[in-house]
Design a protein around this motif. Structure first.
Motif, PDB file in Angstrom:
ATOM      1  N   ASN A  55       0.914  -1.162   0.044  1.00  0.00           N
ATOM      2  CA  ASN A  55      -0.080  -0.104   0.044  1.00  0.00           C
ATOM      3  C   ASN A  55       0.884   1.278  -0.037  1.00  0.00           C
ATOM      4  OD1 ASN A  55      -2.379  -1.392  -0.035  1.00  0.00           O
ATOM      5  ND2 ASN A  55      -2.828  -1.176   2.117  1.00  0.00           N
ATOM      6  N   ALA A  58       2.220   1.515  -3.319  1.00  0.00           N
ATOM      7  CA  ALA A  58       1.037   2.108  -4.372  1.00  0.00           C
ATOM      8  C   ALA A  58       0.812   3.566  -4.162  1.00  0.00           C
ATOM      9  CB  ALA A  58      -0.137   1.129  -4.058  1.00  0.00           C
ATOM     10  N   ALA A  59       0.815   4.084  -3.024  1.00  0.00           N
ATOM     11  CA  ALA A  59       0.482   5.323  -2.749  1.00  0.00           C
ATOM     12  C   ALA A  59       1.411   6.573  -3.542  1.00  0.00           C
ATOM     13  CB  ALA A  59       0.458   5.541  -1.471  1.00  0.00           C
ATOM     14  N   ASP A  60       2.543   5.889  -4.133  1.00  0.00           N
ATOM     15  CA  ASP A  60       3.597   6.865  -4.907  1.00  0.00           C
ATOM     16  C   ASP A  60       3.235   6.616  -6.046  1.00  0.00           C
ATOM     17  OD1 ASP A  60       5.444   8.461  -4.156  1.00  0.00           O
ATOM     18  OD2 ASP A  60       7.051   7.109  -4.485  1.00  0.00           O
ATOM     19  N   SER A  61       1.912   6.034  -6.920  1.00  0.00           N
ATOM     20  CA  SER A  61       2.001   5.638  -8.281  1.00  0.00           C
ATOM     21  C   SER A  61       1.585   7.173  -8.864  1.00  0.00           C
ATOM     22  CB  SER A  61       0.747   4.784  -8.258  1.00  0.00           C
ATOM     23  OG  SER A  61       1.187   3.502  -7.920  1.00  0.00           O
ATOM     24  N   ILE A  63      -0.239   8.384 -12.782  1.00  0.00           N
ATOM     25  CA  ILE A  63      -0.722   8.031 -14.004  1.00  0.00           C
ATOM     26  C   ILE A  63      -1.050   9.084 -14.838  1.00  0.00           C
ATOM     27  CG2 ILE A  63      -1.400   5.653 -13.413  1.00  0.00           C
ATOM     28  CD1 ILE A  63      -4.063   6.757 -13.154  1.00  0.00           C
ATOM     29  N   PHE A  77     -16.899  -0.738 -12.373  1.00  0.00           N
ATOM     30  CA  PHE A  77     -16.898   0.119 -11.201  1.00  0.00           C
ATOM     31  C   PHE A  77     -17.153   1.328 -11.503  1.00  0.00           C
ATOM     32  CE2 PHE A  77     -11.860   1.251 -11.085  1.00  0.00           C
ATOM     33  CZ  PHE A  77     -12.188   1.657 -12.533  1.00  0.00           C
TER      34      PHE A  77
ATOM     35  N   TRP B  52      -9.303   7.041  -9.105  1.00  0.00           N
ATOM     36  CA  TRP B  52      -8.245   7.132  -7.915  1.00  0.00           C
ATOM     37  C   TRP B  52      -9.221   7.056  -6.665  1.00  0.00           C
ATOM     38  CZ3 TRP B  52      -3.289   8.488  -8.155  1.00  0.00           C
ATOM     39  CH2 TRP B  52      -2.610   9.008  -9.318  1.00  0.00           C
ATOM     40  N   LEU B  61      -2.423  11.638  -0.057  1.00  0.00           N
ATOM     41  CA  LEU B  61      -2.596  10.060  -0.024  1.00  0.00           C
ATOM     42  C   LEU B  61      -3.675   9.701  -1.185  1.00  0.00           C
ATOM     43  CD1 LEU B  61      -2.047   7.196   0.728  1.00  0.00           C
ATOM     44  CD2 LEU B  61      -3.786   7.369   2.501  1.00  0.00           C
ATOM     45  N   ALA B  62      -3.385   9.076  -2.242  1.00  0.00           N
ATOM     46  CA  ALA B  62      -4.355   8.711  -3.188  1.00  0.00           C
ATOM     47  C   ALA B  62      -3.748   7.418  -3.890  1.00  0.00           C
ATOM     48  CB  ALA B  62      -4.408   9.817  -4.415  1.00  0.00           C
ATOM     49  N   PHE B  63      -4.720   6.590  -4.123  1.00  0.00           N
ATOM     50  CA  PHE B  63      -4.193   5.060  -4.613  1.00  0.00           C
ATOM     51  C   PHE B  63      -5.008   5.096  -6.135  1.00  0.00           C
ATOM     52  CE2 PHE B  63      -4.320   4.136  -0.194  1.00  0.00           C
ATOM     53  CZ  PHE B  63      -3.001   3.665   0.058  1.00  0.00           C
ATOM     54  N   VAL B  64      -4.376   4.467  -7.054  1.00  0.00           N
ATOM     55  CA  VAL B  64      -4.916   3.962  -8.350  1.00  0.00           C
ATOM     56  C   VAL B  64      -5.584   2.566  -8.246  1.00  0.00           C
ATOM     57  CG1 VAL B  64      -4.361   3.575 -10.647  1.00  0.00           C
ATOM     58  CG2 VAL B  64      -2.811   5.076  -9.392  1.00  0.00           C
ATOM     59  N   ILE B  65      -6.987   2.763  -8.639  1.00  0.00           N
ATOM     60  CA  ILE B  65      -7.916   1.588  -8.514  1.00  0.00           C
ATOM     61  C   ILE B  65      -8.174   1.114  -9.867  1.00  0.00           C
ATOM     62  CG2 ILE B  65      -8.331   1.668  -6.072  1.00  0.00           C
ATOM     63  CD1 ILE B  65     -11.075   2.944  -6.991  1.00  0.00           C
ATOM     64  N   ILE B 100      -5.825  -2.425  -5.749  1.00  0.00           N
ATOM     65  CA  ILE B 100      -5.288  -1.400  -5.859  1.00  0.00           C
ATOM     66  C   ILE B 100      -3.839  -1.491  -6.817  1.00  0.00           C
ATOM     67  CG2 ILE B 100      -3.371   0.148  -4.511  1.00  0.00           C
ATOM     68  CD1 ILE B 100      -5.083  -0.055  -2.100  1.00  0.00           C
ATOM     69  N   VAL B 101      -3.653  -0.584  -7.667  1.00  0.00           N
ATOM     70  CA  VAL B 101      -2.498  -0.760  -8.688  1.00  0.00           C
ATOM     71  C   VAL B 101      -0.989  -0.029  -8.310  1.00  0.00           C
ATOM     72  CG1 VAL B 101      -1.836  -0.389 -11.115  1.00  0.00           C
ATOM     73  CG2 VAL B 101      -4.248  -1.272 -10.480  1.00  0.00           C
TER      74      VAL B 101
END
Lengths: 80, 160
Positions: A55, A58-61, A63, A77, B52, B61-65, B100-101
């Motif tokens: 996690n 991943a928080a460092d991704s 795009i 989704f 996101w 804090l943000a995750f790619v989903i 999560i990607v």
């Protein structure tokens, strides 16, 4: 940390409703039986740590300019 | 009253306005971020395959989903009783599963999805949780880009 010596089939209670029992001792490995209320998640520590570390990574991704090979969109989704 | 938007401060997107219905409550936070309990869904402008999951409490804090079923049709997510209770799930239709990607900087082709610990959302109750799948041997790092490439190749073959 409290350290207790236990033999096979002996157990430890944590609070009133968590029981940890030594089920088997063999070749440097201990098998533990855990009885706990269903609202207490029980995981091998390394699994939890693995997911935590994943996690954090991943928080460092990023795009912003991401192009993917497939022209597909959405998936189920879209309702999120 | 139609104004149910709230302002959210974010590092990546600046200040955004988000519909209240896009906010999910994670009672336990996420492993590594247990203090973060409120997240909102932000659409990704350029690529609708991804969204996101943006923390409300922590701007950076943000995750790619991602929708795992796009690459793994038989992905099998077992939600145990306690998780169902926490998420107040009583109808299958209210559930959305995402993963999560992780995308290494500058190397999108090396992106991976965490299939071991998917996110489960109850879209009716607006609750979410990251659960750990213990029974199946799903990988922590499943190569997404590769899976998508193969799939688009298959589609091209079918079309020709």
């Amino acid at each position: 940390m409290l350290v207790l010596a236990r033999q096979k089939d002996e157990a430890v209670m944590i609070g009133n409703n968590i029981e940890i029992k030594v089920v088997e001792i063999k070749g440097g490995k201990v098998r533990l039986g855990i009885s706990a209320p269903s609202d207490i998640p029980v995981h091998r520590k390394e699994v939890f740590e693995e997911i935590r570390d994943k996690n954090i990574k991943a928080a460092d991704s990023d795009i912003f300019d991401l192009e993917t090979p497939s022209g597909k969109t959405g998936g189920s989704f879209t309702n999120l | 009253m139609t104004d149910n938007k709230i302002k959210v401060e974010t590092t990546r997107f600046g200040e955004i306005e988000i519909l209240e219905e896009k906010i999910y409550y994670f009672p336990d936070g996420l492993p590594g971020f247990s203090e973060c309990k409120k997240f909102c869904i932000v659409d990704n402008q350029k690529n609708t395959l991804f969204k996101w999951l943006q923390s409300i409490e922590k701007p950076e804090l943000a995750f790619v989903i991602f929708d795992p079923f796009l690459i793994l049709k038989n992905y099998d997510v077992f939600i145990n009783d306690e998780e169902l209770k926490t998420l107040e799930i009583n109808k299958k239709e209210d559930v959305i599963i995402t993963v999560i990607v992780t995308i290494p900087k500058g190397k999108p082709e090396e992106m991976t999805a965490n299939l071991k610990a998917p996110l489960v959302f109850n879209i009716k109750k607006k609750k979410g949780m990251q659960i750990i799948l213990n029974d199946n041997d799903y990988p922590l790092e499943y190569p997404v880009y590769k899976a998508l490439s193969e799939e688009s190749e298959d589609q091209n073959k079918g079309a020709s």
